[in-house]
Design an enzyme around this catalytic site. Structure first.
Site, PDB file in Angstrom:
ATOM      1  CG  ASN A   9       6.045  -0.389   3.296  1.00  0.00           C
ATOM      2  OD1 ASN A   9       6.052   0.469   4.176  1.00  0.00           O
ATOM      3  ND2 ASN A   9       5.471  -0.202   2.115  1.00  0.00           N
ATOM      4  CE  LYS A  11       1.968  -1.084   2.294  1.00  0.00           C
ATOM      5  NZ  LYS A  11       1.025  -1.420   1.251  1.00  0.00           N
ATOM      6  CG  HIS A  94       5.021   2.079  -1.744  1.00  0.00           C
ATOM      7  ND1 HIS A  94       3.652   2.142  -1.893  1.00  0.00           N
ATOM      8  CD2 HIS A  94       5.298   0.827  -1.310  1.00  0.00           C
ATOM      9  CE1 HIS A  94       3.127   0.979  -1.549  1.00  0.00           C
ATOM     10  NE2 HIS A  94       4.104   0.158  -1.193  1.00  0.00           N
ATOM     11  CD  GLU A  96       0.396   1.899  -0.171  1.00  0.00           C
ATOM     12  OE1 GLU A  96       1.050   2.243   0.836  1.00  0.00           O
ATOM     13  OE2 GLU A  96       0.006   0.733  -0.356  1.00  0.00           O
ATOM     14  CD  GLU A 166       5.853  -3.090  -3.311  1.00  0.00           C
ATOM     15  OE1 GLU A 166       5.846  -3.885  -2.362  1.00  0.00           O
ATOM     16  OE2 GLU A 166       5.508  -1.902  -3.213  1.00  0.00           O
ATOM     17  N   GLY A 172      -1.818  -5.306  -1.027  1.00  0.00           N
ATOM     18  CA  GLY A 172      -2.874  -5.220  -0.027  1.00  0.00           C
ATOM     19  C   GLY A 172      -4.181  -5.865  -0.448  1.00  0.00           C
ATOM     20  CB  SER A 212      -0.711 -10.226  -1.482  1.00  0.00           C
ATOM     21  OG  SER A 212      -1.634  -9.147  -1.543  1.00  0.00           O
TER      22      SER A 212
HETATM   23  P1  PGA Z   1       1.249  -5.882   0.936  1.00  0.00           P
HETATM   24  O1  PGA Z   1       2.040  -4.515   0.638  1.00  0.00           O
HETATM   25  O2  PGA Z   1       2.267  -6.927   1.303  1.00  0.00           O
HETATM   26  O3  PGA Z   1       0.333  -5.549   2.074  1.00  0.00           O
HETATM   27  O4  PGA Z   1       0.534  -6.250  -0.317  1.00  0.00           O
HETATM   28  C1  PGA Z   1       3.278  -4.515  -0.044  1.00  0.00           C
HETATM   29  C2  PGA Z   1       3.782  -3.109  -0.221  1.00  0.00           C
HETATM   30  O5  PGA Z   1       2.989  -2.219  -0.544  1.00  0.00           O
HETATM   31  O6  PGA Z   1       4.981  -2.834  -0.052  1.00  0.00           O
END
Ligand code: PGA
Length: 249
Positions: A9, A11, A94, A96, A166, A172, A212
């Site tokens: 992803n 982003k 997601h 976010e 997630e 993140g 992560s």
């Molecule tokens: P990350 O993000 O691997 O940077 O923690 C995962 C995601 O939000 O899909």
């Protein structure tokens, strides 16, 4: 045997020119024999990415879409647009999108149904905040997210959905859920799909872990019986992604 699915992803990262460079860096190293590998790129990069990925088995997707066909929805893109541009997958719900853009369960349900109706393959995200994890109500919360997302979705469609678990506190932050913590929830989600549909649907649906994931922890996570791969953010923007995809090597 469920085939693993490992998706990057991106982003809101990578201009079309940068996408070209990143795909150039990653595409030859990613082994697609044992896993589906998907690059989930910003919508504006899809056409360029599709061109760059020609001749590979790497699949392409976007991070969002709107559930209407067309019309006065300024700023949005439709399922047909994604498919026509060469996209095959789409992330829905997601965290976010849920927190920053206020997408609620009802919208996520509409998007999941529309993706299936149009033949776009959805990666449906779910997961709890740190406070729900700490007060112990996270399982009930995730079960609710799953039940509401799948409302009115047929069993066949459910089998063709990918779920990404997630935990928000792991996204993140560099703080990965332990493999046992991730497995516990992925198994619970599978049981939830079994309860809604059937044993077969639960055994067929693919459930990823995200939060992560990196080249050092992927193997331990992906070898758990109910974790069918990962949704990878930060580490999908560099060559560590190759290590994640080739976690068996
Ligand atoms: P990350 O993000 O691997 O940077 O923690 C995962 C995601 O939000 O899909």
């Amino acid at each position: 045997m469920r085939k693993k699915i490992i998706a990057g992803n991106w982003k809101m990262n990578m201009t079309p020119s940068e996408a070209k460079d990143l795909i150039g860096l990653l595409k030859d190293g990613c082994n697609t024999d044992n896993s589906d590998v998907v690059f989930i790129v910003p919508s504006i990069d899809v056409t360029t990415a599709a061109e760059c990925l020609k001749g590979t088995q790497i699949k392409l997707g976007t991070q969002n879409f709107y559930f209407e066909d067309k019309g006065a929805f300024t700023g949005e893109i439709s399922a047909k647009m994604i498919l026509d541009a060469g996209g095959e997958y789409v992330i829905i719900g997601h965290s976010e999108r849920r927190t920053i853009f206020k997408e609620d369960d009802a919208m996520i349900n509409k998007k999941l149904k529309k993706a299936h109706a149009e033949g776009l393959k959805p990666i449906l995200c779910c997961g709890e905040s740190l406070s729900l994890r700490e007060d112990g109500t996270y399982k009930a919360f995730i079960e609710e997210q799953i039940k509401s997302a799948f409302e009115g979705v047929s069993e066949e469609e459910a089998k063709n959905t990918v779920i990404a678990y997630e935990p928000i506190w792991a996204i993140g932050t560099g703080k990965t859920a332990t493999a046992d913590e991730a497995e516990e929830v992925c198994k619970m989600i599978r049981d939830c799909i079994k309860a809604i549909y059937s044993e077969d649907a639960g055994e067929t649906i693919r459930i990823q872990y995200g939060g992560s994931v990196n080249g050092s922890n992927a193997k331990e996570l992906f070898e758990k019986p109910d974790i069918d791969g990962g949704l990878v953010g930060g580490a999908s923007l560099k060559d560590d992604f190759i290590k994640i995809v080739n976690y068996k090597a």
